[in-house]
Design a protein around this motif. Sequence first.
Motif, PDB file in Angstrom:
ATOM      1  N   GLN A  74       0.818  -1.215   0.000  1.00 31.14           N
ATOM      2  CA  GLN A  74       0.000   0.000   0.000  1.00 31.14           C
ATOM      3  C   GLN A  74       0.851   1.264   0.000  1.00 31.14           C
ATOM      4  OE1 GLN A  74      -0.900  -2.793   1.891  1.00 31.14           O
ATOM      5  NE2 GLN A  74      -2.372  -3.192   0.257  1.00 31.14           N
ATOM      6  N   ASN A  81      -2.966   2.216  -7.629  1.00 28.25           N
ATOM      7  CA  ASN A  81      -3.170   2.510  -6.202  1.00 28.25           C
ATOM      8  C   ASN A  81      -2.855   3.995  -6.025  1.00 28.25           C
ATOM      9  OD1 ASN A  81      -3.482   2.215  -3.343  1.00 28.25           O
ATOM     10  ND2 ASN A  81      -1.262   1.991  -3.138  1.00 28.25           N
ATOM     11  N   GLN A  85      -2.480   5.562   2.142  1.00 28.63           N
ATOM     12  CA  GLN A  85      -3.432   5.254   3.211  1.00 28.63           C
ATOM     13  C   GLN A  85      -3.763   6.478   4.054  1.00 28.63           C
ATOM     14  OE1 GLN A  85      -1.191   1.857   4.825  1.00 28.63           O
ATOM     15  NE2 GLN A  85      -2.956   0.563   4.375  1.00 28.63           N
TER      16      GLN A  85
END
Length: 205
Positions: A74, A81, A85
């Motif tokens: 991530q 992506n 986060q």
Amino acid sequence: MGINLVKGQKIDLTKGRSSLSSVMVGLGWDPVEKKKSGGFLGGLLGGGSGGGAAVDCDASVLLLDEKGKLVSKQHVIYFGNKTSQDGSVVHSGDNLTGDGDGDDEVINVNLSAISPSVHRLVFVVNIYQAKQRKQDFGLIQNAFIRLVDNGTKEELVHYNLSESYAGKTSLIPGELYRNGSDWKFSAVGEGTLDLDIGSIANKYL
């Protein structure tokens, strides 16, 4: 006009500029113009290089911890992506051709919102399906990375990658990194033989 950097040069971004909290990282490149006719010799000397397909460069950024390690998948921000986060790093999306002037791909970085666990942001440009299409950075020219203050729209730094990267399939144009409470930018300008962002990411595990 931003400060023009050369390979290896580093610059303080936030020191003495307390109002700077968010930057736009613009990455650009152009395909090398094809000659209209290479003739017989042109064909022998690589006139057909690249298989005729457009060169599709992809920009990405790796978010590394204080040990220079990638904590998780991530922490790789790319067209698949697009948001970190913590929401501090946002990729604008994929440009398939590199045609046109200005930034081809943009990554916005909110410096004040980056997780304290992230200490380095390594920017990467790689050629999509470089092996299958038999393409490398010898087919690319005018590559650059630049940083713009999102608040004032002032260009802070600009780094033209003027070296020849023929034979290379990935490029690390620069990186942002913490220096105490400040952020610095380094003009890296390193070419690699990695075929995709996954291969580069694996080096930081």
